[in-house]
Design a protein around this motif. Structure first.
Motif, PDB file in Angstrom:
ATOM      1  N   HIS A  36      -3.866  38.196  -9.942  1.00  0.00           N
ATOM      2  CA  HIS A  36      -4.344  37.761  -8.621  1.00  0.00           C
ATOM      3  C   HIS A  36      -3.221  37.657  -7.586  1.00  0.00           C
ATOM      4  N   HIS A  37      -1.981  37.863  -7.975  1.00  0.00           N
ATOM      5  CA  HIS A  37      -0.851  37.666  -7.071  1.00  0.00           C
ATOM      6  C   HIS A  37      -0.900  38.585  -5.853  1.00  0.00           C
ATOM      7  N   ALA A  38      -1.149  39.857  -6.049  1.00  0.00           N
ATOM      8  CA  ALA A  38      -1.164  40.796  -4.921  1.00  0.00           C
ATOM      9  C   ALA A  38      -2.257  40.433  -3.920  1.00  0.00           C
ATOM     10  N   ALA A  39      -3.440  40.089  -4.411  1.00  0.00           N
ATOM     11  CA  ALA A  39      -4.536  39.720  -3.524  1.00  0.00           C
ATOM     12  C   ALA A  39      -4.225  38.424  -2.771  1.00  0.00           C
ATOM     13  N   ALA A  40      -3.592  37.462  -3.441  1.00  0.00           N
ATOM     14  CA  ALA A  40      -3.238  36.206  -2.784  1.00  0.00           C
ATOM     15  C   ALA A  40      -2.213  36.443  -1.680  1.00  0.00           C
ATOM     16  N   ARG A  41      -1.223  37.299  -1.946  1.00  0.00           N
ATOM     17  CA  ARG A  41      -0.226  37.623  -0.914  1.00  0.00           C
ATOM     18  C   ARG A  41      -0.883  38.337   0.270  1.00  0.00           C
TER      19      ARG A  41
END
Length: 74
Positions: A44-49
């Motif tokens: 989920h890191h890319a979407a959160a960024r």
């Protein structure tokens, strides 16, 4: 990854919930951002960024998590 919300800045545009629904939602009462997962998985890191970058009010701050035992001074 550490995520900080600035709910006082949030205008309820909903870009965060649309971009990263596994991490963010909108409050049913006022429409402002709600953090669903304080420590999202790497998936989920890319979407959160991206959600933080798309927020029109800059109400979301995403930073890399500090390693245990690391120091902010050299």
């Amino acid at each position: 990854m550490d995520i900080t919300l600035h709910r006082d800045r949030c205008v309820g545009a909903g870009m965060c919930a649309l971009t990263a629904p596994g991490v963010f939602d909108q409050d049913d009462e006022d429409g402002r951002v709600v953090l669903l997962d304080t420590k999202p998985s790497p998936a989920h890191h890319a979407a959160a960024r991206l959600a933080a970058g798309l927020c029109p009010a800059a109400a979301i701050t995403v930073t890399a998590a500090r390693e245990p035992g690391s120091s902010s001074t050299p």
